[in-house]
Write an enzyme that holds these catalytic residues in place. Structure first.
Site, PDB file in Angstrom:
ATOM      1  N   CYS A 175     -31.164 -41.325  15.033  1.00 44.59           N
ATOM      2  CA  CYS A 175     -30.278 -42.345  15.582  1.00 44.59           C
ATOM      3  C   CYS A 175     -29.103 -42.450  14.625  1.00 44.59           C
ATOM      4  O   CYS A 175     -29.295 -42.675  13.430  1.00 44.59           O
ATOM      5  CB  CYS A 175     -30.988 -43.695  15.715  1.00 44.59           C
ATOM      6  SG  CYS A 175     -29.859 -44.987  16.246  1.00 44.59           S
ATOM      7  N   HIS A 205     -40.360 -41.888  15.897  1.00 45.89           N
ATOM      8  CA  HIS A 205     -39.637 -40.883  15.113  1.00 45.89           C
ATOM      9  C   HIS A 205     -40.598 -40.433  14.012  1.00 45.89           C
ATOM     10  O   HIS A 205     -41.448 -41.205  13.568  1.00 45.89           O
ATOM     11  CB  HIS A 205     -38.340 -41.478  14.571  1.00 45.89           C
ATOM     12  CG  HIS A 205     -37.300 -41.626  15.651  1.00 45.89           C
ATOM     13  ND1 HIS A 205     -36.284 -40.733  15.834  1.00 45.89           N
ATOM     14  CD2 HIS A 205     -37.165 -42.544  16.643  1.00 45.89           C
ATOM     15  CE1 HIS A 205     -35.552 -41.094  16.876  1.00 45.89           C
ATOM     16  NE2 HIS A 205     -36.063 -42.201  17.393  1.00 45.89           N
TER      17      HIS A 205
HETATM   18  P1  HMG Z   1     -17.509 -52.295  21.038  1.00 51.18           P
HETATM   19  O1  HMG Z   1     -16.486 -51.628  20.205  1.00 51.18           O
HETATM   20  O2  HMG Z   1     -18.051 -53.618  20.582  1.00 51.18           O
HETATM   21  O3  HMG Z   1     -16.990 -52.395  22.546  1.00 51.18           O
HETATM   22  O4  HMG Z   1     -18.702 -51.279  21.209  1.00 51.18           O
HETATM   23  P2  HMG Z   1     -16.071 -53.461  23.280  1.00 51.18           P
HETATM   24  O5  HMG Z   1     -16.844 -54.030  24.397  1.00 51.18           O
HETATM   25  O6  HMG Z   1     -15.453 -54.404  22.259  1.00 51.18           O
HETATM   26  O7  HMG Z   1     -14.900 -52.544  23.872  1.00 51.18           O
HETATM   27  C1  HMG Z   1     -14.001 -51.826  23.028  1.00 51.18           C
HETATM   28  C2  HMG Z   1     -13.418 -50.655  23.814  1.00 51.18           C
HETATM   29  O8  HMG Z   1     -14.437 -49.743  24.155  1.00 51.18           O
HETATM   30  C3  HMG Z   1     -12.765 -51.056  25.152  1.00 51.18           C
HETATM   31  O9  HMG Z   1     -11.683 -50.152  25.382  1.00 51.18           O
HETATM   32  C4  HMG Z   1     -13.850 -50.774  26.172  1.00 51.18           C
HETATM   33  O10 HMG Z   1     -13.364 -50.490  27.471  1.00 51.18           O
HETATM   34  C5  HMG Z   1     -14.478 -49.518  25.561  1.00 51.18           C
HETATM   35  P3  HMG Z   1     -10.146 -50.593  25.099  1.00 51.18           P
HETATM   36  O11 HMG Z   1      -9.952 -51.820  25.962  1.00 51.18           O
HETATM   37  O12 HMG Z   1     -10.088 -50.889  23.614  1.00 51.18           O
HETATM   38  O13 HMG Z   1      -9.389 -49.381  25.521  1.00 51.18           O
HETATM   39  N1  HMG Z   1     -15.884 -49.397  25.962  1.00 51.18           N
HETATM   40  C6  HMG Z   1     -16.436 -48.274  26.479  1.00 51.18           C
HETATM   41  N2  HMG Z   1     -15.934 -47.053  26.761  1.00 51.18           N
HETATM   42  C7  HMG Z   1     -16.772 -46.148  27.306  1.00 51.18           C
HETATM   43  N3  HMG Z   1     -18.073 -46.406  27.565  1.00 51.18           N
HETATM   44  C8  HMG Z   1     -18.599 -47.603  27.303  1.00 51.18           C
HETATM   45  C9  HMG Z   1     -17.767 -48.594  26.727  1.00 51.18           C
HETATM   46  N4  HMG Z   1     -17.990 -49.863  26.341  1.00 51.18           N
HETATM   47  C10 HMG Z   1     -16.836 -50.341  25.874  1.00 51.18           C
HETATM   48  N5  HMG Z   1     -19.892 -47.837  27.550  1.00 51.18           N
HETATM   49  C11 HMG Z   1     -20.608 -50.409  22.435  1.00 51.18           C
HETATM   50  C12 HMG Z   1     -19.870 -51.666  21.938  1.00 51.18           C
HETATM   51  C13 HMG Z   1     -21.936 -50.870  22.975  1.00 51.18           C
HETATM   52  C14 HMG Z   1     -19.783 -49.758  23.511  1.00 51.18           C
HETATM   53  C15 HMG Z   1     -20.756 -49.437  21.233  1.00 51.18           C
HETATM   54  O14 HMG Z   1     -21.316 -50.135  20.182  1.00 51.18           O
HETATM   55  C16 HMG Z   1     -21.621 -48.237  21.542  1.00 51.18           C
HETATM   56  O15 HMG Z   1     -21.254 -47.388  22.362  1.00 51.18           O
HETATM   57  N6  HMG Z   1     -22.789 -48.132  20.869  1.00 51.18           N
HETATM   58  C17 HMG Z   1     -23.741 -47.037  21.149  1.00 51.18           C
HETATM   59  C18 HMG Z   1     -24.557 -46.715  19.950  1.00 51.18           C
HETATM   60  C19 HMG Z   1     -25.598 -45.680  20.319  1.00 51.18           C
HETATM   61  O16 HMG Z   1     -25.462 -44.929  21.268  1.00 51.18           O
HETATM   62  N7  HMG Z   1     -26.687 -45.655  19.549  1.00 51.18           N
HETATM   63  C20 HMG Z   1     -27.777 -44.733  19.782  1.00 51.18           C
HETATM   64  C21 HMG Z   1     -28.601 -45.078  20.992  1.00 51.18           C
HETATM   65  S1  HMG Z   1     -29.893 -46.248  20.674  1.00 51.18           S
HETATM   66  C22 HMG Z   1     -31.149 -45.328  19.939  1.00 51.18           C
HETATM   67  O17 HMG Z   1     -30.988 -44.179  19.631  1.00 51.18           O
HETATM   68  C23 HMG Z   1     -32.508 -45.966  19.769  1.00 51.18           C
HETATM   69  C24 HMG Z   1     -33.554 -45.434  20.774  1.00 51.18           C
HETATM   70  O18 HMG Z   1     -33.710 -44.039  20.679  1.00 51.18           O
HETATM   71  C25 HMG Z   1     -34.918 -46.101  20.498  1.00 51.18           C
HETATM   72  C26 HMG Z   1     -35.362 -46.018  19.027  1.00 51.18           C
HETATM   73  O19 HMG Z   1     -35.485 -44.913  18.488  1.00 51.18           O
HETATM   74  O20 HMG Z   1     -35.562 -47.081  18.459  1.00 51.18           O
HETATM   75  C27 HMG Z   1     -33.145 -45.772  22.202  1.00 51.18           C
HETATM   76 MG    MG Z   2     -34.986 -43.001  19.230  1.00 51.42          MG
END
Ligand code: HMG
Ligand code: MG
Length: 299
Positions: A241, A210
């Site tokens: 992010c 970044h």
């Molecule tokens: P959580 O709340 O801990 O999930 O989130 P959970 O497992 O406790 O589940 C809670 C509810 O979410 C449940 O539904 C699951 O079914 C649902 P309920 O039973 O309550 O109705 N659920 C989902 N629904 C849709 N899609 C899913 C999913 N998973 C659970 N995949 C979770 C944990 C990982 C889902 C959440 O924290 C999350 O989505 N985080 C994403 C954050 C993100 O996208 N960050 C940016 C990307 S990383 C980045 O940018 C860095 C990178 O570029 C490299 C760098 O620059 O360093 C790659």
């Molecule tokens: Mg990134």
């Protein structure tokens, strides 16, 4: 004599890493047009979106529509980010052929980003990869906060190595090293890569800078000197992010291409076509993108 690689693979992350951090929700049809334009540029990898929780990243909640409607060009890979088995199920349902899994070198960031420690996420990632392999889906791995963490400060290379090793042992094709908050300077990159390259194959490592503090191109140059030939970047410099305060855009694809092509390094990517794609998304965002190359095109 230059020791730079002759060829570099660009991994375009703008539609995912870029758009996930935009305040405006971009209409799906604009994203599709943007990705289709990028597909015309010769890029071989375009990260499309994420199967993360729609409440965590509402900007990408239209992943299913976007993934199914983009024109998939032969020879181009269209990976999507997958955080857990639930995300993988959604990806499989849409016929996704490439995914990316992600973790970090620091628990502080990982907890905020995916609600798991690094160790917990590595267990989950092993399960994701096993299932993905059964489905013949290829997997890339990301390690975030490889130089600094917004919650824990400076990160030692010794903390990064075991995470990289775990991802490769679990079966990812390559590991992208993320300087999530754009804090690295070339000496950090040198220290990190010197350690990693003692045990890891250079062809399996990518860099993901970044450009928060304007050091991304300098870090890429250092990475090239050390043999890295896979570089992540975002068209126009989109990006950030949502769970890393202060993280700004990825290094701009145009700026990377300008530097690489000027150095005689091949990428197979047409710079003008990337500019054309960036202009499209710039219109939807209604703001000027940060790419320096793009800025001088309008002079
Ligand atoms: P959580 O709340 O801990 O999930 O989130 P959970 O497992 O406790 O589940 C809670 C509810 O979410 C449940 O539904 C699951 O079914 C649902 P309920 O039973 O309550 O109705 N659920 C989902 N629904 C849709 N899609 C899913 C999913 N998973 C659970 N995949 C979770 C944990 C990982 C889902 C959440 O924290 C999350 O989505 N985080 C994403 C954050 C993100 O996208 N960050 C940016 C990307 S990383 C980045 O940018 C860095 C990178 O570029 C490299 C760098 O620059 O360093 C790659
Ligand atoms: Mg990134």
């Amino acid at each position: 004599m230059s020791s730079y690689p002759q060829k570099v693979k660009i991994v375009e992350v703008g539609p995912r890493d870029g758009l996930q951090n935009e305040k405006e929700i971009i209409p799906s049809e604009d994203k599709i047009r943007f990705i289709d334009a990028l597909s015309e540029s010769g890029l071989s990898v375009i990260e499309v979106s994420s199967f993360v929780h729609p409440k965590w990243v509402p900007q990408l909640s239209d992943v299913s529509e976007v993934y199914s409607k983009i024109q998939k060009k032969k020879g181009v890979q269209y990976p999507c980010l997958v955080p857990n088995l639930k995300g993988l199920e959604r990806a499989i349902g849409l016929g996704v052929k490439e995914i990316a899994v992600f973790t970090a070198a620091s628990d502080g960031f990982n907890q905020k980003n995916i609600n798991m420690t690094v160790a917990e996420s590595l267990i989950g990632i092993r399960e994701i990869i096993q299932k993905a392999q059964q489905e013949k889906i290829s997997v890339r791995g990301y390690v975030s906060t490889v130089v600094a963490c917004p919650y824990e400060g400076k990160i030692a290379p010794e903390k990064v190595l075991p995470v990289v090793q775990s991802l490769l042992d679990a079966g990812v094709d390559e590991v992208s090293l993320g300087d999530t908050i754009g804090a690295a300077v070339p000496t950090d990159v040198e220290k990190l890569l010197s350690l990693l390259l003692k045990t890891q194959e250079v062809a399996k490592l990518a860099v993901h800078f970044h450009d928060t503090r304007g050091t991304a191109l300098a870090n890429i140059l250092k990475s090239l000197e050390m043999g890295i030939s896979i570089i992540d970047s975002s068209a126009g410099g989109l990006g950030g992010c949502p769970y890393a305060p202060g993280a700004s855009g990825n290094v701009a694809t145009e700026d990377v291409l300008y530097m690489l092509h000027g150095m005689g390094i091949q990428t197979g990517v047409d710079l003008d076509q990337v500019v054309a794609a960036s202009r499209l998304i710039e219109k939807s965002l209604k703001r000027t993108l940060s790419s320096k190359y793009l800025a001088c095109q309008s002079l």
